[in-house]
Design an enzyme around this catalytic site. Sequence first.
Site, PDB file in Angstrom:
ATOM      1  N   ASN A 155      23.186 -47.852 -10.377  1.00 51.28           N
ATOM      2  CA  ASN A 155      23.843 -48.805 -11.273  1.00 51.28           C
ATOM      3  C   ASN A 155      23.038 -49.162 -12.527  1.00 51.28           C
ATOM      4  OD1 ASN A 155      22.070 -50.102  -9.514  1.00 51.28           O
ATOM      5  ND2 ASN A 155      23.279 -51.970  -9.402  1.00 51.28           N
ATOM      6  N   GLU A 254      14.834 -54.279  -2.314  1.00 47.70           N
ATOM      7  CA  GLU A 254      15.806 -55.132  -3.006  1.00 47.70           C
ATOM      8  C   GLU A 254      17.176 -54.583  -2.663  1.00 47.70           C
ATOM      9  OE1 GLU A 254      18.564 -56.086  -5.319  1.00 47.70           O
ATOM     10  OE2 GLU A 254      17.405 -55.372  -7.047  1.00 47.70           O
ATOM     11  N   CYS A 288      23.795 -55.600  -8.152  1.00 46.18           N
ATOM     12  CA  CYS A 288      23.465 -56.307  -6.904  1.00 46.18           C
ATOM     13  C   CYS A 288      23.612 -57.813  -7.051  1.00 46.18           C
ATOM     14  CB  CYS A 288      22.049 -55.942  -6.460  1.00 46.18           C
ATOM     15  SG  CYS A 288      20.799 -56.247  -7.726  1.00 46.18           S
TER      16      CYS A 288
END
Length: 486
Positions: A155, A254, A288
């Site tokens: 992303n 993460e 995210c």
Amino acid sequence: MENFETMNKSFIKGKWVEGASENAYNDLNPYDESTIASFPLASKDQLEDAFEAAHQAQMKWAESTAEERKRVIHNTADYLKEHREEIAQLIVKESGGTMLKGNVELQLTLEVVEEALNYAGELDEVREIPSSIENKVNKVYRLPLGVVSSISPFNFPMNLSMRSIIPAIALGNSVVHKPDIQVGLIGGVVLAKAFEHAGLPGGVFNMVLTDIPEIGDGMITNPHAELISFTGSTAVGKHIGEIAGRNLKRVALELGGNSPFVVLSDADVDQAVRAAVFGKFVHQGQICMSINRLIVHKDQHDAFVEKLTEKVKALSWGDPGDPDTVIGPLINRQQIDKALSYIVQAKKEGAHPILEGKLEGNVLTPSVLTHVSNKSEVAKSEMFAPIALIIKAESDEEAVEMANDSAGGLSSSVFTSDLAKGEEIALKVKAGMTHLNDQTVNDAPDIPFGGNKESGVGRFGNPWVVDEFTSTKWVSIQREARSFPF
């Protein structure tokens, strides 16, 4: 000018090498599915070569001076600035992000690189601690870990790759990096070119264009990997954590989020709507930190829904290369199918589509769904798509309870006109980051970025990242003979 699209090779030991696998990957433009490049995939043996090169190079790089490391960092930033325009265009072309996203990602990457200048000298800082033992001196050193295994997502591939790579290098480590193959140019090739230009010694940074069917768990299990730094889904993060734990390897993870955006009874609805539209729909919700659940107090609910829907209807969608486009394509057909399934699932669970997205080519236009239950399966899922889920709360207290009723705990937001009360509530929200009167998509190189619960382990950002990418060593010096009781 660099023609990055012709650079389809891995970068190992300072050399560009063609993948030795019999398989290749066609890198497609997510908008029109045209082929950007074809990557011959690196083999498992080449991955092992990359780790061995990193291991050998790191022993010398660990002895580099802060000035040498800063010179490389400066030169890396200069390269990215020099090629700013073509890199931003490549981000649009390869990731399907808009022009805004391309420029924002490049700027975030530059900020991460330049912040590393502020901690590249941490290895030289030695702390002395008084000892209760006579004539003893205690010293605490920071030492490089060794080889860092870096795995980045599709992303924000340049920023989320560099966020692990540059602190590793700045702190005397070497790196083996595997970008998501869907964005191998932005997430891998461009960075390798930058480090090559910067004069980084061969083997300190290695980049492999490959995929899991070729290498299996090789990025995690290689004996030279001291730390696995991964950004991606919670499911994969758990898999990495399990293997790393078994082998006593360190991790920086993460992972996925389920970011709540809480609108309290005294919030400024107009400003909350403006923030919500950006935080939900920037890069099609494929972040995210993207807002996943809009939890709105009943007194504000109807006005919020009406104003948000009106604003979302006006968002332009289509070709991400058009500067006016806000909503571009999702990354691939699998993500499109998953997003469409969420809309079907939400309706089955009783949600009302105030605005239902339609698939136009590879672009999914925005959806706004109300009457969503916080207990529903769709509310528990990370959308990663332009789908806004609105949940009504009966009270401010219930809104906060709903925000915390999630396995994820990455980012979050609270809107209120009472800042003192809002700050108290922010501390009660079980997330690594809470933004008061702002949306959830915030990042900076000098804050503790990371999540709680199933959203990750560890923190990025200076100075917290220094702890993640170094080991701490105690050296005691007995300056005069010590007497012992026996």
